[in-house]
Design a protein around this motif. Structure first.
Motif, short mmCIF file in Angstrom:
data_model
loop_
_atom_site.label_atom_id
_atom_site.label_comp_id
_atom_site.label_asym_id
_atom_site.label_seq_id
_atom_site.Cartn_x
_atom_site.Cartn_y
_atom_site.Cartn_z
N ARG A 161 0.83 -1.21 0.00
CA ARG A 161 0.00 0.00 0.00
C ARG A 161 0.86 1.25 0.00
O ARG A 161 0.64 2.18 -0.78
N GLU A 162 1.88 1.28 0.86
CA GLU A 162 2.76 2.44 0.97
C GLU A 162 3.53 2.68 -0.32
O GLU A 162 3.68 3.84 -0.75
N SER A 163 3.98 1.63 -0.95
CA SER A 163 4.74 1.76 -2.19
C SER A 163 3.88 2.39 -3.28
O SER A 163 4.34 3.29 -4.00
N PHE A 164 2.63 1.95 -3.38
CA PHE A 164 1.73 2.50 -4.39
C PHE A 164 1.44 3.97 -4.12
O PHE A 164 1.55 4.82 -5.02
N VAL A 165 1.06 4.29 -2.89
CA VAL A 165 0.67 5.67 -2.56
C VAL A 165 1.86 6.61 -2.68
O VAL A 165 1.76 7.70 -3.26
N SER A 166 2.99 6.19 -2.16
CA SER A 166 4.19 7.04 -2.22
C SER A 166 4.65 7.24 -3.65
O SER A 166 4.98 8.36 -4.07
N GLY A 167 4.67 6.16 -4.42
CA GLY A 167 5.11 6.26 -5.79
C GLY A 167 4.18 7.06 -6.67
O GLY A 167 4.59 7.71 -7.63
N THR A 168 2.89 7.03 -6.34
CA THR A 168 1.89 7.71 -7.16
C THR A 168 1.71 9.18 -6.76
O THR A 168 1.55 10.05 -7.62
N TYR A 169 1.76 9.45 -5.46
CA TYR A 169 1.39 10.78 -4.98
C TYR A 169 2.47 11.49 -4.16
O TYR A 169 2.24 12.61 -3.69
N GLY A 170 3.63 10.88 -4.04
CA GLY A 170 4.69 11.48 -3.24
C GLY A 170 5.12 12.84 -3.75
O GLY A 170 5.46 13.73 -2.96
N ASN A 171 5.08 13.03 -5.07
CA ASN A 171 5.49 14.32 -5.63
C ASN A 171 4.33 15.31 -5.72
O ASN A 171 4.49 16.42 -6.21
N VAL A 172 3.15 14.86 -5.21
CA VAL A 172 1.98 15.76 -5.18
C VAL A 172 1.79 16.32 -3.77
O VAL A 172 1.65 17.53 -3.59
N SER A 173 1.79 15.43 -2.79
CA SER A 173 1.66 15.85 -1.39
C SER A 173 2.31 14.83 -0.49
O SER A 173 1.68 13.83 -0.10
N GLN A 174 3.57 15.05 -0.15
CA GLN A 174 4.27 14.13 0.74
C GLN A 174 3.62 14.11 2.12
O GLN A 174 3.64 13.10 2.81
N GLY A 175 3.00 15.24 2.48
CA GLY A 175 2.31 15.29 3.77
C GLY A 175 1.17 14.29 3.85
O GLY A 175 1.00 13.62 4.87
N VAL A 176 0.39 14.18 2.77
CA VAL A 176 -0.70 13.20 2.75
C VAL A 176 -0.13 11.79 2.82
O VAL A 176 -0.65 10.93 3.55
N VAL A 177 0.93 11.54 2.08
CA VAL A 177 1.55 10.21 2.08
C VAL A 177 2.02 9.86 3.49
O VAL A 177 1.77 8.75 3.99
N ASP A 178 2.65 10.80 4.15
CA ASP A 178 3.21 10.54 5.49
C ASP A 178 2.12 10.34 6.54
O ASP A 178 2.19 9.40 7.34
N THR A 179 1.13 11.22 6.55
CA THR A 179 0.09 11.08 7.57
C THR A 179 -0.81 9.86 7.31
O THR A 179 -1.28 9.23 8.26
N THR A 180 -1.00 9.52 6.04
CA THR A 180 -1.75 8.30 5.73
C THR A 180 -1.04 7.09 6.29
O THR A 180 -1.66 6.19 6.88
N ARG A 181 0.29 7.07 6.14
CA ARG A 181 1.08 5.95 6.66
C ARG A 181 1.09 5.92 8.18
O ARG A 181 0.76 4.91 8.80
N GLU A 182 1.49 7.04 8.79
CA GLU A 182 1.75 7.05 10.22
C GLU A 182 0.48 7.11 11.07
O GLU A 182 0.42 6.46 12.12
#
Length: 265
Positions: A161-182
């Motif tokens: 899940r993290e690989s998909f979200v980070s790879g897809t949206y990491g350059n859009v909003s790293q904050g969303v990626v991080d808070t979704t994970r943590e």
């Protein structure tokens, strides 16, 4: 005049028969709580709606064996909270408690859905249920603690899940990626006060009620991984047609169909 009286008698007979059906499947506190979700205003303003509510919704849908009354109460509460129907939450919170949802589970449902339906909806839900909890003598000390021993993390699933979200949206909003994970997947989803199946159940119900079927594929698959059966998922869709409306359910049906077919392969 006679024709009108005949129609009135027929409607009254249907209402009586439906009330008998309710009594058959929901006796005691849960049956009384279910009937209290339908206000007297129905008969005074929309008698036909009262007939549909009594005969079809309460008598048939809530009596369906494909999904337990407890699950139906939880799904309904999630849908009403999502739709910001705060005026209906108290009676449906009472119904949920009568149907076997614990105060702890209901509290945790509100906490969980704050992240999926918005903070305002969650705050409105706490305000609606505060008098109910007080009436039942449910204090904060009896509710889920802020800090809890979390359930084990499915490392493989989380990494995918993290690989998909980070790879897809990491350059859009790293904050969303991080808070979704943590916050969501390494904390909220692992809190033990609500079983994983129930978290999935209320999440999918919320997505349907919000009209967000594009988010359903992941969460319906997760729900079925967590123990929700295809029959139960189908019954949830049928149930929510009454509480979220047919258009939202029909928007969700193609997604559910795709998930079911993919899992059958």
């Amino acid at each position: 005049m006679t024709l009108g009286n005949d129609h009135l008698m027929e409607a009254q007979m249907k209402t009586t028969l439906a009330a008998s059906a309710i009594a058959l499947f929901a006796t005691g506190a849960s049956g009384e709580a279910l009937q209290r979700t339908m206000p007297d205003s129905l008969g005074r303003v929309a008698p036909a709606l009262q007939a549909y509510a009594t005969e079809n919704l309460l008598g048939e849908v809530w009596g369906g064996e494909e999904l337990s009354q407890r699950d139906r109460a939880l799904v309904t509460f999630a849908a009403l909270m999502t739709r910001h129907e705060a005026d209906n939450l108290a009676t449906h919170g009472e119904l949920a408690l009568a149907a076997g949802v614990t105060p702890v589970e209901l509290s945790e449902t509100i906490t969980h859905l704050a992240f999926y339906t918005g903070w305002g909806n969650a705050i409105a839900a706490t305000e609606a249920l505060a008098p109910l909890y007080e009436a039942h003598g449910i204090t904060a000390e009896a509710l889920p603690p802020v800090e809890a021993e979390l359930l084990p993390l499915d490392q493989e699933a989380e990494e995918a899940r993290e690989s998909f979200v980070s790879g897809t949206y990491g350059n859009v909003s790293q904050g969303v990626v991080d808070t979704t994970r943590e916050i969501l997947f390494r904390d909220l989803w692992l809190r033990p006060a609500l079983a994983p199946r129930d978290r999935s159940l209320v999440t999918v119900a919320a997505l349907i009620a919000a009209g967000q079927p594009e988010q359903m594929t992941f969460h319906l698959n997760r729900a079925m991984d967590n123990g929700l059966t295809q029959e139960e998922a189908g019954a949830m869709l049928s149930h929510l047609a009454f509480y979220a409306g047919w258009p939202k359910v029909f928007s969700a049906l193609p997604v559910a169909k795709s998930v079911f077919e993919d899992r059958a392969d």
